[in-house]
Scaffold this motif. Structure first.
Motif, PDB file in Angstrom:
ATOM      1  N   GLU A   1      54.538  13.964 108.135  1.00 19.30           N
ATOM      2  CA  GLU A   1      55.231  13.793 107.865  1.00 19.30           C
ATOM      3  C   GLU A   1      55.872  12.422 108.265  1.00 19.30           C
ATOM      4  OE1 GLU A   1      57.059  16.172 110.988  1.00 19.30           O
ATOM      5  OE2 GLU A   1      55.806  17.904 110.272  1.00 19.30           O
ATOM      6  N   ILE A   2      55.026  11.994 109.432  1.00 20.32           N
ATOM      7  CA  ILE A   2      55.489  10.110 110.079  1.00 20.32           C
ATOM      8  C   ILE A   2      54.226   9.196 109.497  1.00 20.32           C
ATOM      9  CG2 ILE A   2      56.791   8.859 111.025  1.00 20.32           C
ATOM     10  CD1 ILE A   2      58.318  10.708 111.767  1.00 20.32           C
ATOM     11  N   ILE A   3      54.084   8.364 108.964  1.00 18.65           N
ATOM     12  CA  ILE A   3      53.351   7.493 108.782  1.00 18.65           C
ATOM     13  C   ILE A   3      53.861   6.034 109.544  1.00 18.65           C
ATOM     14  CG2 ILE A   3      51.827   8.513 107.283  1.00 18.65           C
ATOM     15  CD1 ILE A   3      52.092   6.628 105.100  1.00 18.65           C
ATOM     16  N   ASP A   4      53.417   5.208 109.817  1.00 18.93           N
ATOM     17  CA  ASP A   4      53.643   3.858 110.284  1.00 18.93           C
ATOM     18  C   ASP A   4      52.414   2.574 110.427  1.00 18.93           C
ATOM     19  OD1 ASP A   4      55.142   1.563 111.299  1.00 18.93           O
ATOM     20  OD2 ASP A   4      56.427   2.586 112.423  1.00 18.93           O
ATOM     21  N   PHE A   5      52.861   2.273 109.133  1.00 15.49           N
ATOM     22  CA  PHE A   5      51.428   0.946 109.295  1.00 15.49           C
ATOM     23  C   PHE A   5      52.006  -0.310 108.658  1.00 15.49           C
ATOM     24  CE2 PHE A   5      49.470   4.571 107.452  1.00 15.49           C
ATOM     25  CZ  PHE A   5      48.701   4.396 108.007  1.00 15.49           C
ATOM     26  N   SER A   6      53.036  -0.813 109.748  1.00 15.24           N
ATOM     27  CA  SER A   6      53.807  -1.752 109.844  1.00 15.24           C
ATOM     28  C   SER A   6      53.236  -2.722 110.513  1.00 15.24           C
ATOM     29  CB  SER A   6      55.527  -1.587 109.837  1.00 15.24           C
ATOM     30  OG  SER A   6      55.130  -0.911 111.570  1.00 15.24           O
ATOM     31  N   TYR A   7      53.240  -3.904 109.897  1.00 18.13           N
ATOM     32  CA  TYR A   7      52.779  -5.446 111.026  1.00 18.13           C
ATOM     33  C   TYR A   7      51.470  -5.255 111.156  1.00 18.13           C
ATOM     34  CZ  TYR A   7      57.715  -6.190 113.188  1.00 18.13           C
ATOM     35  OH  TYR A   7      58.607  -5.731 113.338  1.00 18.13           O
ATOM     36  N   ASN A   8      50.851  -4.521 110.192  1.00 14.30           N
ATOM     37  CA  ASN A   8      49.363  -5.089 109.505  1.00 14.30           C
ATOM     38  C   ASN A   8      48.886  -6.261 108.502  1.00 14.30           C
ATOM     39  OD1 ASN A   8      47.862  -2.797 110.941  1.00 14.30           O
ATOM     40  ND2 ASN A   8      50.026  -1.963 110.904  1.00 14.30           N
ATOM     41  N   ASN A   9      48.232  -5.784 108.451  1.00 16.46           N
ATOM     42  CA  ASN A   9      47.800  -7.079 106.885  1.00 16.46           C
ATOM     43  C   ASN A   9      46.875  -6.483 105.922  1.00 16.46           C
ATOM     44  OD1 ASN A   9      47.855  -9.462 109.062  1.00 16.46           O
ATOM     45  ND2 ASN A   9      45.509  -8.614 110.026  1.00 16.46           N
ATOM     46  N   LEU A  10      47.797  -5.761 105.464  1.00 23.80           N
ATOM     47  CA  LEU A  10      47.966  -4.676 103.754  1.00 23.80           C
ATOM     48  C   LEU A  10      48.785  -6.285 103.368  1.00 23.80           C
ATOM     49  CD1 LEU A  10      49.014  -1.866 105.457  1.00 23.80           C
ATOM     50  CD2 LEU A  10      46.758  -2.383 105.084  1.00 23.80           C
ATOM     51  N   THR A  11      48.080  -6.313 102.300  1.00 23.26           N
ATOM     52  CA  THR A  11      48.957  -6.899 101.122  1.00 23.26           C
ATOM     53  C   THR A  11      48.691  -5.539  99.038  1.00 23.26           C
ATOM     54  OG1 THR A  11      45.987  -7.467 100.448  1.00 23.26           O
ATOM     55  CG2 THR A  11      46.759  -8.800 101.983  1.00 23.26           C
ATOM     56  N   THR A  12      48.496  -4.527  99.679  1.00 21.26           N
ATOM     57  CA  THR A  12      48.776  -3.668  98.570  1.00 21.26           C
ATOM     58  C   THR A  12      49.242  -2.488  98.893  1.00 21.26           C
ATOM     59  OG1 THR A  12      46.511  -2.865  98.764  1.00 21.26           O
ATOM     60  CG2 THR A  12      46.276  -4.462  97.256  1.00 21.26           C
ATOM     61  N   PHE A  13      50.186  -1.883  98.305  1.00 22.65           N
ATOM     62  CA  PHE A  13      50.790  -0.960  98.311  1.00 22.65           C
ATOM     63  C   PHE A  13      50.150   0.540  97.535  1.00 22.65           C
ATOM     64  CE2 PHE A  13      54.742   1.950  97.749  1.00 22.65           C
ATOM     65  CZ  PHE A  13      54.525   2.372  99.123  1.00 22.65           C
ATOM     66  N   GLU A  14      50.097   1.981  97.594  1.00 28.12           N
ATOM     67  CA  GLU A  14      49.249   2.629  96.938  1.00 28.12           C
ATOM     68  C   GLU A  14      51.130   3.928  97.109  1.00 28.12           C
ATOM     69  OE1 GLU A  14      45.539   3.973  96.557  1.00 28.12           O
ATOM     70  OE2 GLU A  14      45.117   1.220  96.167  1.00 28.12           O
ATOM     71  N   LEU A  15      51.087   4.074  96.088  1.00 31.78           N
ATOM     72  CA  LEU A  15      52.344   5.155  95.988  1.00 31.78           C
ATOM     73  C   LEU A  15      52.143   7.045  96.142  1.00 31.78           C
ATOM     74  CD1 LEU A  15      53.367   4.191  92.072  1.00 31.78           C
ATOM     75  CD2 LEU A  15      54.273   3.576  94.846  1.00 31.78           C
ATOM     76  N   TRP A  16      50.805   6.839  97.353  1.00 27.10           N
ATOM     77  CA  TRP A  16      50.790   7.975  97.371  1.00 27.10           C
ATOM     78  C   TRP A  16      51.488   8.389  98.908  1.00 27.10           C
ATOM     79  CZ3 TRP A  16      49.177   7.613 102.433  1.00 27.10           C
ATOM     80  CH2 TRP A  16      48.383   6.172 102.637  1.00 27.10           C
ATOM     81  N   ALA A  17      52.351   7.049  99.425  1.00 28.12           N
ATOM     82  CA  ALA A  17      52.884   6.965 100.450  1.00 28.12           C
ATOM     83  C   ALA A  17      54.441   8.217 100.096  1.00 28.12           C
ATOM     84  CB  ALA A  17      53.158   5.937 101.405  1.00 28.12           C
ATOM     85  N   LEU A  18      54.369   7.980  99.325  1.00 32.00           N
ATOM     86  CA  LEU A  18      55.790   8.716  98.523  1.00 32.00           C
ATOM     87  C   LEU A  18      55.063  10.183  98.707  1.00 32.00           C
ATOM     88  CD1 LEU A  18      56.489   7.278  95.309  1.00 32.00           C
ATOM     89  CD2 LEU A  18      57.787   6.454  97.230  1.00 32.00           C
ATOM     90  N   GLU A  19      54.255  10.608  99.190  1.00 34.75           N
ATOM     91  CA  GLU A  19      53.933  12.561  99.383  1.00 34.75           C
ATOM     92  C   GLU A  19      54.508  12.535 100.708  1.00 34.75           C
ATOM     93  OE1 GLU A  19      53.500  14.210  96.156  1.00 34.75           O
ATOM     94  OE2 GLU A  19      54.261  13.037  95.579  1.00 34.75           O
TER      95      GLU A  19
END
Length: 849
Positions: free
Chosen positions: A146-164
């Motif tokens: 329902e809610i995921i929060d990965f803000s303020y990290n060192n991610l360089t890529t984003f994957e669209l599975w987060a849209l689910e």
């Protein structure tokens, strides 16, 4: 209540348990062991944070939270966690967790294995960490989040599975510049996220293009809306999901690389009456048009452009589909993505288990060492370690156990250790008995060194499994007799070093197949005592190996009679000598006190052909000669060698009959009745048999004739009914039973054959004419010599013929046993009076005699 400066302050409010902690604590565990399983099971929310703006102390999620089996919310925000679950110990106990908050820690590797084993997870807060990647295979079902929060990290890529995700996905404040699909995700549901996906404050620009359709296998959606003439094309769910991306400050290189997305999105009826985050996406300075400020109003978004997307689809990766058949590039060969695996070392390892009652937390630091912490309702006697844990590779070689505090008695659930060895050094044992150590014989090796043991009192010393027992560095003042008797047992090594034993006991020389180490004990070699007060048996087969302190080895031990009296071996010379020689092999010198105090030893040696001074020298030189001159008379005050344990054993007493139990009473009564009946029957048969025998004997007597009593042989010329016995003084005669007369007696002459006139010469005269009749049965008659005439009182007048013819007479004791037959003469035999028969002569004979 805070226990110390290095402990967390715990508060329980209903179903919520919270810990406020300083930055440094003494243990990476939560204080849970003072609670019961029921109390722990009631907790559903756990909050562990720092104290007064100070970060918390934990560098990992404590594995003992698995004691909280019903947790739904876990908050370890603002701690110092580097790895959430470095050992994989939490994988079986977080299945009910719905919300996990690990905000503001130092986590760089996403705990995929832990998350994968949290099937109920809905809300995941991982902001303000050091993550560089979020593997989608860490989630068993992304659509359940329902809610995921990965803000303020060192991610360089984003994957669209987060849209689910159902409600919100926050990836802001990272370094994202590229959209990828590393794990070939293509499971797109027909729904949209409720709030949006946030990508604000990442890199300056992000490569959002039409390539995402082929990367996520959504080509059919573009084809139906852009290239076909279908009246009712499919609903463009993927396009609508993209509309919920909020790029925020992150810009897009606006161009015709987004042509398909813009055309499908604008042509669908999804836009009516609503503003979507994608409409606010800003164009970068590298955009196609100089005046392009937003993607939504960019040049390629204008309806006047009827152009295909400018993306080079031949370079798309992964290429899971093709929008048009004639485009270049090959489809990517997709392989199945395996679930995450545990990438952790074998040790340390942590696990919890229910022991019914109670529960325990097990910490394995290496293959042989384990720490146990248990709830306060765990029973030392009733609780048991589960079989599956005992059979695990972590338990197979455990020998050393550390408890939360030093123990003075062994919990019975430890008795089942598979290794058969246990090290309980540095604990708090003071007594070793069946209560404090209920399973001594369940182990092969036991170490109890550096405890506070003062006594050992086990009920059964007949050990079957225990081979080595270390009781060194304790406070024992006596030998542990209860585990040394009987001998031999399985025990092969007993370590008693560094205790307080101060005496010698010859009992140890009776032991077999064992090594005993008594080094560093304050043993006084002259103090030889028998604490058990038992008589020593034969020690011919003793195979004990004893290590004594150097002070004992170098000592001289004087011996006297007292040593034999002490052990009750006064009369068993071979055992006595063996024990003394064993003692001599232990120390430098065993000497004999050559005075009266050893005279019994001298005598028992001499009685067995030995001189004791050949085995042991006198304690004082030159006393040997004087010693052998001593005897029991000169040593009148010596101790009796039949006193004490050397005393004669008391007469054996019959033990009272054992009292039967109720179960055997009926059978005992039945057996008793049967026995009485059989006994009475046998008795009656015996009486009948005796009567039959008596009857047969009497019948035989009646047929055989009359048995006469003969006291002395009759003398020739003696009158009828007269006997020599009536004419001599009374003397004791031996009664003789004669055989019955079986043929007719010859008639007596009318007159006496001769008159007996004893003379002095007649005692030696030869009676040639008179002989006694020999019977065919019976025993020979012993005849005594005729007494002198002075002792004979004649009853008949003398016969003149006989008086003058004495030459034919012989002494009665010289009469022949076979006299000639007397010629039969007819005369009337007077009926004699029935003589009184001696009972010994007529036993069993005819009653007529």
């Amino acid at each position: 209540m805070c226990l110390s400066l290095h402990e967390c302050n715990r508060t329980i409010n209903g179903t919520e348990m919270s810990f406020t902690c300083p930055s440094i604590v003494g243990s990476q565990e939560l204080r849970l062991y003072d609670l019961t399983v029921a109390q722990l099971n009631s907790i559903t929310s756990l909050i562990v944070t720092g104290n007064e703006n100070i970060v918390g102390p934990f560098t990992r999620i404590p594995a003992n939270i698995c004691l909280l089996r019903n947790l739904q919310k876990i908050d370890f925000s603002y701690n110092q966690i580097i790895e959430a679950d470095p050992t994989g110990s939490l994988t079986q106990c977080l299945t009910k967790v719905v919300t996990l908050n690990l905000t503001s820690n130092n986590i760089s590797n996403f705990p995929s294995f832990m998350i994968y084993n949290m099937p109920s997870l809905k809300n995941l807060y991982f902001q303000d960490n050091l993550l560089t990647e979020i593997p989608v295979n860490a989630f068993t079902d992304v659509s359940s989040l329902e809610i995921i929060d990965f803000s303020y990290n060192n991610l360089t890529t984003f994957e669209l599975w987060a849209l689910e995700v159902k409600t919100k996905a926050d990836f802001s404040y990272n370094q994202i510049s590229t959209i990828t699909n590393k794990y070939f995700f293509k499971k797109i549901l027909n729904r949209t996220i409720e709030q949006g996906v946030y990508l604000s404050n990442n890199s300056a620009a992000i490569n959002f293009t039409d390539a995402v359709y082929e990367m996520y296998n959504q080509c059919e959606e573009v084809y139906q809306w852009y290239f076909s003439n279908m009246d009712l094309p499919m609903q463009p769910w993927f396009t609508w999901k993209l509309a919920y991306i909020d790029f925020g400050t992150t810009r897009i290189d606006c161009s015709c690389d987004q042509a398909y997305f813009l055309r499908v999105f604008k042509d669908s009826s999804f836009l009516e009456g609503q503003i979507y985050p994608i409409q606010n996406a800003m164009c970068s300075n590298n955009s196609l048009g100089v005046n392009d400020t937003t993607l939504w109003n960019s040049s390629c978004a204008s309806p006047i452009f009827e152009t295909n997307s400018t993306v080079d689809f031949s370079q798309v990766y992964p290429k899971l589909c093709k929008i048009t058949e004639d485009e270049g590039g090959e489809l990517t060969n997709v392989t199945d993505i395996d679930p995450p695996t545990l990438n952790a070392s074998f040790y340390p390892n942590y696990t919890t288990a229910s022991l019914n009652p109670g529960a325990c937390y097990f910490s394995f630091s290496n293959s042989t060492s384990m720490m146990i912490r248990c709830t306060n309702d765990t029973s030392n006697s009733a609780s048991r370690i589960p079989t599956d844990l005992l059979s695990s590779p972590y338990m197979s070689n455990i020998t050393h156990i550390t408890f939360s505090s030093s123990i003075s008695s062994l919990p019975s659930y430890v008795c089942s250790l598979p290794s058969g060895e246990i090290d309980l050094s540095f604990q708090a044992f003071t007594t070793l008995n069946d209560t404090t150590f209920p399973c001594l014989d369940s182990f092969r090796t036991i170490k109890l060194s550096f405890n506070q043991l003062t006594s050992v009192n086990m009920k059964n010393g007949n050990l079957k499994n225990l081979t080595s027992l270390d009781l060194s560095s304790n406070k024992l003042t006596s030998l542990p007799y209860s585990i040394l008797d009987p001998t031999p047992t399985s025990l092969r090594y007993l370590d008693l070093r560094n205790n307080s034993i101060n005496y010698l006991d010859l009992f140890i020389y009776t032991l077999k197949n064992i090594t005993i180490n008594l080094d560093n004990n304050p043993i006084n070699s002259s103090n030889i005592i028998n604490p058990q007060n038992v008589t020593l048996g034969n020690n011919d087969t003793s195979t004990v190996n004893i290590t004594f302190p150097a002070t004992v080895k170098n000592s001289t031990i004087p011996i006297t009679d007292e040593i034999a009296l002490t052990y009750g071996i006064c009369q068993n010379f071979q055992s006595l000598r063996n024990y003394l020689l064993k003692l001599q092999s232990t120390v430098s010198h065993v000497v004999l006190v050559c005075t009266c105090v050893s005279i019994n030893l001298k005598q028992i040696y001499q009685q067995n052909g030995y001189n004791i001074t050949n085995d042991f020298q006198c304690s004082t030189a030159g006393d040997e000669e004087t010693f052998y001159a001593l005897n029991m008379t000169s040593c009148s005050n010596v101790t009796d060698f039949k006193s004490g344990l050397c005393a004669e054993p008391p007469p054996t007493t019959v033990a009272p009959p054992l009292q039967s139990n109720n179960n055997d009473s009926n059978s005992s009564r039945t057996a008793l009745i049967i026995g009485l009946v059989v006994g009475l029957g046998c008795s009656l048969l015996l009486v009948v048999a005796i009567l039959v025998v008596i009857y047969i004997v009497k019948a035989k007597g009646a047929v055989s004739g009359v048995t006469k009593r003969v006291d002395r042989a009759p003398v020739t010329n003696q009158a009828p009914e007269d006997s020599l016995q009536s004419r001599v003084q009374s003397r004791s005669f031996r009664s003789v039973k004669l055989a019955p007369i079986i043929h007719k007696s010859a008639p007596l002459p009318a007159t006496p054959v001769a008159a007996v006139i004893p003379t002095t010469a007649s005692t030696t005269a030869s009676h040639t004419n008179t002989k006694l009749r020999s019977s065919s049965k019976g025993i020979s008659l012993r005849l005594d010599s005729i007494r002198s005439p002075s002792n004979v009182n004649p009853q008949y007048p003398p016969n003149s013929n006989a008086l003058n013819n004495t030459s034919s007479f012989r002494p009665i004791d010289k009469l022949s046993l076979h006299p000639p037959s007397i010629p039969e003469q007819e005369y009337q035999v007077p009926k004699p009076q029935k003589p009184r028969t001696h009972p010994m002569l007529n036993a069993g004979g005819d009653t007529r005699y």
